[in-house]
Design a protein around this motif. Structure first.
Motif, PDB file in Angstrom:
ATOM      1  N   ALA A   3     105.636  85.083  20.635  1.00  0.00           N
ATOM      2  CA  ALA A   3     105.404  83.812  21.318  1.00  0.00           C
ATOM      3  C   ALA A   3     105.110  84.027  22.792  1.00  0.00           C
ATOM      4  N   SER A   4     104.293  83.159  23.329  1.00  0.00           N
ATOM      5  CA  SER A   4     104.026  83.159  24.758  1.00  0.00           C
ATOM      6  C   SER A   4     103.870  81.719  25.221  1.00  0.00           C
ATOM      7  N   GLY A   5     104.077  81.517  26.503  1.00  0.00           N
ATOM      8  CA  GLY A   5     103.997  80.161  27.025  1.00  0.00           C
ATOM      9  C   GLY A   5     105.175  79.875  27.926  1.00  0.00           C
ATOM     10  N   ARG A   6     105.143  78.749  28.606  1.00  0.00           N
ATOM     11  CA  ARG A   6     106.131  78.451  29.629  1.00  0.00           C
ATOM     12  C   ARG A   6     107.545  78.465  29.096  1.00  0.00           C
ATOM     13  N   ALA A   7     107.766  77.936  27.881  1.00  0.00           N
ATOM     14  CA  ALA A   7     109.112  77.833  27.346  1.00  0.00           C
ATOM     15  C   ALA A   7     109.744  79.182  27.087  1.00  0.00           C
ATOM     16  N   PHE A   8     108.925  80.241  27.013  1.00  0.00           N
ATOM     17  CA  PHE A   8     109.461  81.544  26.688  1.00  0.00           C
ATOM     18  C   PHE A   8     109.571  82.438  27.922  1.00  0.00           C
ATOM     19  N   ASN A   9     109.331  81.880  29.076  1.00  0.00           N
ATOM     20  CA  ASN A   9     109.448  82.649  30.308  1.00  0.00           C
ATOM     21  C   ASN A   9     110.717  82.260  31.041  1.00  0.00           C
ATOM     22  N   GLY A  10     111.276  83.179  31.770  1.00  0.00           N
ATOM     23  CA  GLY A  10     112.461  82.888  32.557  1.00  0.00           C
ATOM     24  C   GLY A  10     113.640  82.555  31.672  1.00  0.00           C
ATOM     25  N   ALA A  17     114.682  79.297  31.033  1.00  0.00           N
ATOM     26  CA  ALA A  17     114.674  77.890  30.644  1.00  0.00           C
ATOM     27  C   ALA A  17     114.999  77.749  29.166  1.00  0.00           C
ATOM     28  N   MET A  18     115.757  76.733  28.820  1.00  0.00           N
ATOM     29  CA  MET A  18     116.012  76.448  27.415  1.00  0.00           C
ATOM     30  C   MET A  18     114.680  76.165  26.745  1.00  0.00           C
ATOM     31  N   GLY A  19     114.491  76.724  25.578  1.00  0.00           N
ATOM     32  CA  GLY A  19     113.195  76.616  24.945  1.00  0.00           C
ATOM     33  C   GLY A  19     113.260  76.179  23.511  1.00  0.00           C
ATOM     34  N   ALA A  79     114.521  78.842   9.382  1.00  0.00           N
ATOM     35  CA  ALA A  79     114.498  78.382  10.772  1.00  0.00           C
ATOM     36  C   ALA A  79     115.677  78.965  11.519  1.00  0.00           C
ATOM     37  N   ILE A  80     115.507  79.082  12.833  1.00  0.00           N
ATOM     38  CA  ILE A  80     116.550  79.639  13.682  1.00  0.00           C
ATOM     39  C   ILE A  80     116.592  78.850  14.983  1.00  0.00           C
ATOM     40  N   ASN A  81     117.786  78.632  15.508  1.00  0.00           N
ATOM     41  CA  ASN A  81     117.890  77.843  16.733  1.00  0.00           C
ATOM     42  C   ASN A  81     117.557  78.679  17.961  1.00  0.00           C
ATOM     43  N   TRP A  82     117.588  78.046  19.127  1.00  0.00           N
ATOM     44  CA  TRP A  82     117.189  78.733  20.347  1.00  0.00           C
ATOM     45  C   TRP A  82     118.040  79.989  20.605  1.00  0.00           C
ATOM     46  N   TYR A  97     103.395  81.175   7.879  1.00  0.00           N
ATOM     47  CA  TYR A  97     103.123  80.696   9.229  1.00  0.00           C
ATOM     48  C   TYR A  97     104.421  80.636  10.024  1.00  0.00           C
ATOM     49  N   CYS A  98     104.404  81.159  11.238  1.00  0.00           N
ATOM     50  CA  CYS A  98     105.536  80.893  12.111  1.00  0.00           C
ATOM     51  C   CYS A  98     105.226  79.645  12.926  1.00  0.00           C
ATOM     52  N   ALA A  99     106.266  78.999  13.395  1.00  0.00           N
ATOM     53  CA  ALA A  99     106.104  77.750  14.121  1.00  0.00           C
ATOM     54  C   ALA A  99     107.202  77.602  15.154  1.00  0.00           C
ATOM     55  N   ALA A 100     106.901  76.889  16.225  1.00  0.00           N
ATOM     56  CA  ALA A 100     107.857  76.650  17.298  1.00  0.00           C
ATOM     57  C   ALA A 100     108.096  75.158  17.446  1.00  0.00           C
ATOM     58  N   SER A 101     109.359  74.799  17.607  1.00  0.00           N
ATOM     59  CA  SER A 101     109.741  73.403  17.815  1.00  0.00           C
ATOM     60  C   SER A 101     110.393  73.259  19.183  1.00  0.00           C
ATOM     61  N   PRO A 102     110.092  72.184  19.921  1.00  0.00           N
ATOM     62  CA  PRO A 102     110.751  71.963  21.205  1.00  0.00           C
ATOM     63  C   PRO A 102     112.231  71.630  21.073  1.00  0.00           C
TER      64      PRO A 102
END
Length: 128
Positions: A24-31, A33-35, A54-57, A99-104
């Motif tokens: 994964a890449s993108g703002r939520a995966f940097n630093g 921050a809770m993602g 599925a797996i939690n943050w 397919y992998c997927a990301a949820s906010p």
């Protein structure tokens, strides 16, 4: 926006093991921050896409479809921004595009509508 690249699918035999990866890449995966929570879905020919795992943050909570419980394990490595699906004792009925997927949401969820970013899919074929 989250970008996902999934890989690892291939042709295997019944009883074999396989590990899928999703980077994964993108703002939520940097630093720090809770993602996002992450999930794996699959779609077999002529069938609808179905939830697999599925797996939690934090990685401390997981959910599985009954059909894969005890055989598949989802995990994530925050240092590598990667989510894995370890698949053991594979069966022909596991054949599908995964397919992998990301949820906010930070909690693990089984609902496809909760996932806002999807990988391109990776083919898993299990021969009998």
């Amino acid at each position: 926006q989250v970008q996902l690249v999934d890989s690892g699918g291939e042709l295997v035999r019944t009883g074999d093991s396989l590990r899928l990866s999703c980077v994964a890449s993108g703002r939520a995966f940097n630093g720090n921050a809770m993602g996002h929570s992450m999930g794996w879905f699959r779609q077999a020919p002529g069938k609808e896409r179905e939830f697999v795992a599925a797996i939690n943050w934090s990685g401390g909570s997981t959910k599985y479809a009954d059909s894969v419980k005890g055989r598949f394990t989802i995990s994530r490595d925050h240092a590598k921004n990667t989510t894995y699906l370890q698949m053991n004792r594979l069966k022909p009925e596991d054949t599908a595009v995964y397919y992998c997927a990301a949820s906010p949401l930070t909690i693990a969820t089984t609902l496809p509508t909760a996932f806002t970013s999807w990988g391109q899919g990776t083919q898993v074929t299990v021969s009998s």
